[in-house]
Design a protein around this motif. Structure first.
Motif, PDB file in Angstrom:
ATOM      1  N   TYR A 283     -44.122  45.099  30.769  1.00 12.92           N
ATOM      2  CA  TYR A 283     -43.438  44.038  31.517  1.00 12.92           C
ATOM      3  C   TYR A 283     -43.716  42.670  30.896  1.00 12.92           C
ATOM      4  CZ  TYR A 283     -42.273  40.954  35.408  1.00 12.92           C
ATOM      5  OH  TYR A 283     -41.752  39.954  36.176  1.00 12.92           O
TER       6      TYR A 283
ATOM      7  N   GLU B 201     -41.909  42.387  27.681  1.00 15.31           N
ATOM      8  CA  GLU B 201     -40.487  42.172  27.940  1.00 15.31           C
ATOM      9  C   GLU B 201     -40.210  40.706  28.284  1.00 15.31           C
ATOM     10  OE1 GLU B 201     -36.435  43.476  28.618  1.00 15.31           O
ATOM     11  OE2 GLU B 201     -38.148  44.280  27.522  1.00 15.31           O
ATOM     12  N   GLU B 202     -41.104  40.104  29.063  1.00 16.71           N
ATOM     13  CA  GLU B 202     -40.951  38.693  29.439  1.00 16.71           C
ATOM     14  C   GLU B 202     -40.988  37.802  28.197  1.00 16.71           C
ATOM     15  OE1 GLU B 202     -43.011  35.494  32.535  1.00 16.71           O
ATOM     16  OE2 GLU B 202     -44.092  37.310  31.929  1.00 16.71           O
TER      17      GLU B 202
ATOM     18  N   LEU C 118     -37.805  38.356  26.120  1.00 13.80           N
ATOM     19  CA  LEU C 118     -36.624  37.695  26.688  1.00 13.80           C
ATOM     20  C   LEU C 118     -36.637  36.201  26.406  1.00 13.80           C
ATOM     21  CD1 LEU C 118     -36.328  39.499  30.164  1.00 13.80           C
ATOM     22  CD2 LEU C 118     -34.771  39.708  28.222  1.00 13.80           C
TER      23      LEU C 118
ATOM     24  N   SER D 289     -33.327  34.075  33.583  1.00 12.56           N
ATOM     25  CA  SER D 289     -34.374  34.884  32.958  1.00 12.56           C
ATOM     26  C   SER D 289     -35.076  35.775  33.979  1.00 12.56           C
ATOM     27  CB  SER D 289     -35.396  33.976  32.275  1.00 12.56           C
ATOM     28  OG  SER D 289     -34.802  33.256  31.227  1.00 12.56           O
TER      29      SER D 289
ATOM     30  N   GLN E 260     -35.419  39.746  34.045  1.00 15.07           N
ATOM     31  CA  GLN E 260     -36.713  40.408  34.157  1.00 15.07           C
ATOM     32  C   GLN E 260     -36.730  41.398  35.312  1.00 15.07           C
ATOM     33  OE1 GLN E 260     -39.185  36.553  33.530  1.00 15.07           O
ATOM     34  NE2 GLN E 260     -40.585  38.247  33.172  1.00 15.07           N
TER      35      GLN E 260
ATOM     36  N   SER F  38     -34.963  44.377  34.212  1.00 13.65           N
ATOM     37  CA  SER F  38     -35.812  45.115  33.278  1.00 13.65           C
ATOM     38  C   SER F  38     -36.938  45.827  34.014  1.00 13.65           C
ATOM     39  CB  SER F  38     -36.395  44.163  32.240  1.00 13.65           C
ATOM     40  OG  SER F  38     -37.305  44.833  31.386  1.00 13.65           O
TER      41      SER F  38
END
Length: 499
Positions: free
Chosen positions: A27, A30-31, A34, A172, A176, A179
């Protein structure tokens, strides 16, 4: 807690720990990805905007840059682009996103502000935070050069795009969340698979252990022919094979014990018969008169000889039953008549003890499917046993009922009863209960009577049991399959199946 539950909980905890250690870094990665992707896309959009503006300026085509700006605003993330403009090398505004709405008031004006001035003098792209009334903007700027000019790079102007910081953060966050939702779905799927695998693994490990436990219980019940599957090639398979070897060895030892017991009891019967004959001969005075003291001693010898004879007889009978040599000839037996015959046989002893006997619980005409002599022996043993432990003024009763399609006969008493933890041992050979022995009256017993009852009843396809509350009496019962049922003994059947 069961071992299956413990193992499943342990494996589930490990699966959760692995998922947590995987999902959280994923996670966070991924943040960061992005954010990096968004910044790269914004600079790419800015570079393309500046390139289109530079080309249109060289070619004198103002409509081209206006058309590109319109397309860019139209396809941008909603509410994320605050404004966009292109200024010439001196800072005069040649193109502004307000032009798309018909507002050309910005045309020709010079850009103002510290951040804008810094962008006009910068030789490369910049990202700055710009505070505007009621909001914060992410201001991106990049110089635009005419690389085709003969004198080299010639600065044509500067391209600006201002993004709404809060709108970008919201966009964003939405990405997230999407995601995270996908990651959580995959995690739940992985957890479900982990739980399923944990359960299957637990069952795969527990089943052989349960089979071993069941086999051990059957061995404890005396079923020494018990064997368990040993097809596995792991340690549990080795344990199963060792268990079967142990069971086979126990069966051999039990057979040797039974053979020895049968042989020794058989060998004891002949000399004991000779002893009884001699004692009786002496007691009758056939070899001369005996004094009262001698007669008393001969009486004690005769009593003990009778006891030994009974013990030897019971041991021989039990050996034959366990060896499967018991012959049974079942027929319709009038249980009422048989119960009265048994009570008549034992009434003198009951009167001596001051105990009442009755068979009021057996209705007239009640019949059962059994070998009459074997059934009589069962009832005699059960009633005799009840008399031993029933004090004067008590009662011993025989009753009959039909339960679950089988005949059920019960002998109940108002005697001393049996402790609950000793009920499971009553029908084992040579069993004596310390809590009840000699508590009502001195009573000599072989400890084989109830074991013989169990063998006889099971030879008929039935079962025996006992219910009791200590010091409040006991009920000894047995069941017999009804004629025609699958478990009922055939008339020509023998006791080969007796264990």
């Amino acid at each position: 807690m069961r071992l299956t539950t413990k193992l499943s909980a342990l494996l589930s905890g490990l699966a959760l720990a692995v998922l947590a250690s995987t999902v959280l870094p994923l996670y966070w990665a991924e943040e960061a990805h992005l954010l990096e992707q968004r910044e790269a896309r914004q600079f790419a959009e800015l570079q393309q905007f500046g390139r289109v503006c530079g080309d249109s300026l060289r070619e004198g085509d103002a409509a081209a840059r206006l058309g590109f700006l319109k397309t860019f605003i139209l396809f941008a993330e909603p509410k994320t682009v605050a404004w966009a403009l292109f200024a010439d090398e001196r800072g005069g505004i040649l193109l502004h996103s307000d032009f798309l709405h018909g507002d050309r008031s910005q045309g020709g004006r010079a850009v103002s502000g510290l951040e804008m001035g810094r962008a006009l003098s910068a030789r490369s792209g910049l990202r700055q935070r710009l505070r505007a009334p009621g909001r914060e903007l992410d201001l991106l700027s990049a110089p635009v050069y005419d690389v085709s000019a003969p004198e080299g790079k010639k600065r044509l102007g500067t391209a600006f795009i201002a993004y709404d910081h809060d709108a970008l953060a919201a966009a964003s966050a939405r990405l997230q969340r999407e995601s995270l939702s996908r990651v959580l779905q995959a995690s739940w799927l992985g957890l479900a698979l982990g739980l399923l695998l944990a359960f299957l693994l637990g069952r795969a490990l527990i089943r052989p252990i349960e089979a071993l436990g069941g086999g051990a219980r059957r061995i404890a019940e005396g079923r020494l022919d018990t064997r368990i599957a040993e097809a596995r090639s792991d340690e549990l398979g080795d344990l199963a094979r060792d268990f079967n070897v142990m069971a086979a060895r126990l069966a051999e030892v039990d057979e040797l014990k039974d053979a020895f017991l049968a042989q020794i009891t058989h060998d004891l019967r002949s000399p004991l018969s000779a002893i009884v004959t001699c004692v009786d001969t002496l007691a009758l005075g056939a070899l001369g008169g005996v004094t009262p003291e001698q007669a008393k001693c001969l009486g004690v010898a005769a009593s003990n000889a009778d006891y030994l004879g009974s013990l030897i007889g019971d041991m021989l009978d039990l050996s034959r039953m366990e060896a499967g040599r018991l012959e049974l000839s079942p027929s319709r037996v009038d249980l009422g008549e048989l119960a009265q015959a048994v009570l008549g046989l034992l009434r003198p002893k009951a009167e001596e003890y001051g105990v009442l006997l009755d068979a009021a619980g057996v209705r007239e005409g009640a019949t059962v499917w059994a070998d009459e002599q074997a059934l009589k022996r069962v009832l005699v043993n059960l009633v005799s046993n009840a008399l031993k432990f029933t004090p004067p003024g008590g009662r011993v009763s025989i009753a009959h009922s039909v339960v679950d399609g089988q005949d059920r006969a019960a002998v109940s008493d108002t005697g001393i009863g049996v402790p609950a933890d000793k009920l499971g041992t009553l029908f084992k050979k040579f069993t004596q209960i310390p809590e009840t022995k000699d508590k009502v009256r001195p009573a000599r017993g072989t400890g084989l009577g109830l074991a013989i009852c169990k063998q006889l009843v099971e030879a008929h396809g039935g079962r025996v049991g006992a219910e009791s509350e200590y010091r409040k009496g006991a009920v000894f019962f047995f069941t017999l399959p009804r004629e025609g049922s699958q478990e009922a003994l055939k008339p020509e059947s023998r006791g080969a199946g007796v264990n």
